[in-house]
Design an enzyme around this catalytic site. Structure first.
Site, PDB file in Angstrom:
ATOM      1  N   HIS A  83     -68.723  35.388  45.481  1.00 13.49           N
ATOM      2  CA  HIS A  83     -70.011  35.173  44.812  1.00 13.49           C
ATOM      3  C   HIS A  83     -70.265  33.688  44.570  1.00 13.49           C
ATOM      4  O   HIS A  83     -69.347  32.905  44.305  1.00 13.49           O
ATOM      5  CB  HIS A  83     -70.106  35.962  43.503  1.00 13.49           C
ATOM      6  CG  HIS A  83     -69.094  35.617  42.448  1.00 13.49           C
ATOM      7  ND1 HIS A  83     -69.252  34.565  41.568  1.00 13.49           N
ATOM      8  CD2 HIS A  83     -67.913  36.193  42.118  1.00 13.49           C
ATOM      9  CE1 HIS A  83     -68.218  34.520  40.741  1.00 13.49           C
ATOM     10  NE2 HIS A  83     -67.386  35.484  41.052  1.00 13.49           N
ATOM     11  N   GLU A 131     -72.699  38.137  40.147  1.00  8.19           N
ATOM     12  CA  GLU A 131     -71.499  38.842  39.694  1.00  8.19           C
ATOM     13  C   GLU A 131     -71.241  38.611  38.221  1.00  8.19           C
ATOM     14  O   GLU A 131     -70.776  39.499  37.512  1.00  8.19           O
ATOM     15  CB  GLU A 131     -70.284  38.383  40.521  1.00  8.19           C
ATOM     16  CG  GLU A 131     -69.044  39.249  40.351  1.00  8.19           C
ATOM     17  CD  GLU A 131     -68.150  38.831  39.180  1.00  8.19           C
ATOM     18  OE1 GLU A 131     -67.257  39.623  38.790  1.00  8.19           O
ATOM     19  OE2 GLU A 131     -68.333  37.703  38.663  1.00  8.19           O
ATOM     20  N   GLU A 132     -71.556  37.419  37.740  1.00 11.39           N
ATOM     21  CA  GLU A 132     -71.149  37.021  36.400  1.00 11.39           C
ATOM     22  C   GLU A 132     -71.925  37.718  35.269  1.00 11.39           C
ATOM     23  O   GLU A 132     -71.474  37.707  34.129  1.00 11.39           O
ATOM     24  CB  GLU A 132     -71.278  35.493  36.245  1.00 11.39           C
ATOM     25  CG  GLU A 132     -70.323  34.686  37.124  1.00 11.39           C
ATOM     26  CD  GLU A 132     -68.864  34.872  36.753  1.00 11.39           C
ATOM     27  OE1 GLU A 132     -68.582  35.611  35.811  1.00 11.39           O
ATOM     28  OE2 GLU A 132     -68.001  34.276  37.426  1.00 11.39           O
ATOM     29  N   ASP A 149     -63.425  30.103  39.362  1.00 12.05           N
ATOM     30  CA  ASP A 149     -64.192  31.354  39.440  1.00 12.05           C
ATOM     31  C   ASP A 149     -65.587  31.080  39.948  1.00 12.05           C
ATOM     32  O   ASP A 149     -66.511  30.866  39.161  1.00 12.05           O
ATOM     33  CB  ASP A 149     -64.227  32.016  38.062  1.00 12.05           C
ATOM     34  CG  ASP A 149     -64.809  33.408  38.073  1.00 12.05           C
ATOM     35  OD1 ASP A 149     -65.007  33.955  39.167  1.00 12.05           O
ATOM     36  OD2 ASP A 149     -65.060  33.956  36.992  1.00 12.05           O
ATOM     37  N   GLU A 204     -61.677  36.570  44.337  1.00 14.99           N
ATOM     38  CA  GLU A 204     -61.676  36.321  42.899  1.00 14.99           C
ATOM     39  C   GLU A 204     -60.347  35.676  42.488  1.00 14.99           C
ATOM     40  O   GLU A 204     -59.323  35.862  43.141  1.00 14.99           O
ATOM     41  CB  GLU A 204     -61.864  37.634  42.129  1.00 14.99           C
ATOM     42  CG  GLU A 204     -63.271  38.186  42.155  1.00 14.99           C
ATOM     43  CD  GLU A 204     -64.202  37.491  41.168  1.00 14.99           C
ATOM     44  OE1 GLU A 204     -63.822  36.452  40.598  1.00 14.99           O
ATOM     45  OE2 GLU A 204     -65.328  37.986  40.977  1.00 14.99           O
ATOM     46  N   ASP A 227     -72.526  32.582  42.197  1.00 15.25           N
ATOM     47  CA  ASP A 227     -72.921  32.290  40.816  1.00 15.25           C
ATOM     48  C   ASP A 227     -71.720  31.953  39.944  1.00 15.25           C
ATOM     49  O   ASP A 227     -70.598  32.402  40.188  1.00 15.25           O
ATOM     50  CB  ASP A 227     -73.732  33.437  40.212  1.00 15.25           C
ATOM     51  CG  ASP A 227     -72.975  34.761  40.136  1.00 15.25           C
ATOM     52  OD1 ASP A 227     -72.186  35.052  41.059  1.00 15.25           O
ATOM     53  OD2 ASP A 227     -73.169  35.509  39.153  1.00 15.25           O
TER      54      ASP A 227
END
Length: 423
Positions: A89, A156-157, A122, A182, A91
């Protein structure tokens, strides 16, 4: 007959030889703010598409919400062999109070062997590794007996409604296995997650003058406190862990004792329902009996109990209190889920961690949750493995070791060979 180990070593050597390009790619991604909220992935998505375009890699754009773009690119032969998905991801969580950072969170600076900035752990380091490994296979013209797809999602966050679940629901991606980059431990990918049950409890009272409390009115805040005390008893439920996942629980406890030793005291969280009272809001003034109180609660569910069973437990407890309330589920919601350690996608990653590092590797349980649950809902075996400095995730001064970024990219590119060339 093709020598897989020889090919893997060739690819690993190529990553090492071109590591400066990989680190520059990661640094460039960190320099692009992609905080969510607001969730605008336009600049990051365009940068990635341009990078892939250098190697004649076609990119599909799928806008799932305003300025949220999912990118899909594939190589290999879709008519034969298996289909592997590499997912990440773009974001990141907001940087927060900039005065609390020791450096610019969007500098992408490399200092003393560390990559610095929001998203370093992350998960822009892991995402960079996937993009780099994917492009490397294309530029070296590796003839894959199967298909490798790169799925890059923008959301995702904040729960991820417009990322992985959107792609799966709309049948844009599907595969035989998936790796999400991840953050993880260097030698211990995540092959299972606890479930999630987030809900808001609203308790209703009767307003009145504060000088007459508790004789007048009905105080929503004090009733909410009583309700919280009952809800916290979820931790005390004795849950029978299914036999098939007990080995995963035990190896995860070993990991907490021997690897992340500061987590040893948290071993029991793997077998219990965690209960976090996250927010509480109620009342209008100190001299007014509050007529409403809202509490947001995050519960993580182990194997052996479902959201429905948890809801029933809470309802039964609250019904004994004679209070007026309503419960509204929101956000992360899932039962505990996992992929068997012997599944080919798990073995491809764990065995190549050992191939690259010469260190024992094994999959473990995550006490939180992630996009992995969505893939499992669609019967796609999945695990998570990515570079990280775990204490810095979502905090100030986020960072990751440069060597971890390089190591993970080597694992990614080698694992493709083992997975797709499997006999």
């Amino acid at each position: 007959m093709m020598n897989k180990n020889k090919l893997k070593q060739k690819l690993i050597d190529e990553v090492e030889e071109n590591k400066a390009e990989l680190i520059n790619l990661c640094s460039s991604l960190i320099k692009i703010p992609s905080e969510n909220p607001p969730g605008d992935s336009t600049e990051a998505s365009q940068f990635i598409a341009d990078y892939l375009g250098q190697f004649d890699l076609e990119v599909e754009w799928h806008e799932s919400s305003d300025k949220m773009f999912n990118l899909i690119s594939s190589i290999g032969n879709s008519d034969q062999g298996k289909h592997l998905i590499y997912c990440g991801h773009t974001d990141v969580v907001p940087a927060g109070n900039l005065t609390k950072w020791d450096f610019n969170p969007f500098s992408g600076e490399v200092k003393d062997g560390w990559m610095l900035g929001r998203g370093a752990s992350d998960m822009k380091a892991g995402l960079s590794g996937l993009i780099f490994a994917f492009a490397l296979l294309k530029r070296l013209q590796i003839d894959l007996p199967g298909k490798l797809s790169l799925a890059i999602v923008p959301d995702e966050e904040t729960g991820g409604d417009f990322g992985v679940p959107w792609l799966l629901k709309n049948r844009i991606i599907h595969g035989d296995g998936c790796l999400i980059a991840e953050p993880s431990s260097p030698y211990n990918p995540t092959i299972g997650q606890k479930g999630s049950y987030w809900f808001e409890l609203e308790v209703f009272g009767v307003p009145g003058h504060g000088s007459l409390s508790p004789l007048a009115g009905n105080n929503a805040i004090t009733d909410a406190v009583k309700a919280i005390e009952q809800i916290q008893q979820l931790w005390d439920i004795n849950i029978e862990i299914p036999k098939e996942v007990q080995p995963l629980i035990e190896v995860s406890k070993r990991y907490m004792r021997e690897v992340e030793k500061d987590r040893e005291k948290f071993q029991s969280v793997l077998e219990h329902i965690s209960v976090n009272i996250g927010t509480i809001e109620g009342g209008t003034k100190s001299n007014v009996i509050p007529e409403s109180c809202k509490v947001q609660i995050d519960c993580r569910l182990p194997f052996g109990i479902s959201e429905e069973e948890v809801s029933t437990f809470i309802k039964n407890k609250l019904e004994t209190l004679d209070i007026d309330y309503v419960i509204r589920p929101f956000g992360f919601r899932s039962d505990a889920n996992y992929t068997d350690a012997e599944n080919p996608v798990c073995k491809a990653i764990t065995e190549n961690i050992t191939f690259v590092t010469k260190h024992e590797a094994y999959g473990v349980m995550q006490w939180a949750s992630s996009d992995a649950k969505h893939f499992r809902e669609y019967d796609i075996p999945v695990l998570q493995y990515g570079p990280a400095f775990l204490p810095s995730i979502h905090g100030y001064n986020e960072k990751v070791e440069v060597e971890q970024i390089i190591r993970c990219a080597k694992v990614y590119v080698a694992a493709v060979i083992d997975y797709l060339y499997a006999e």
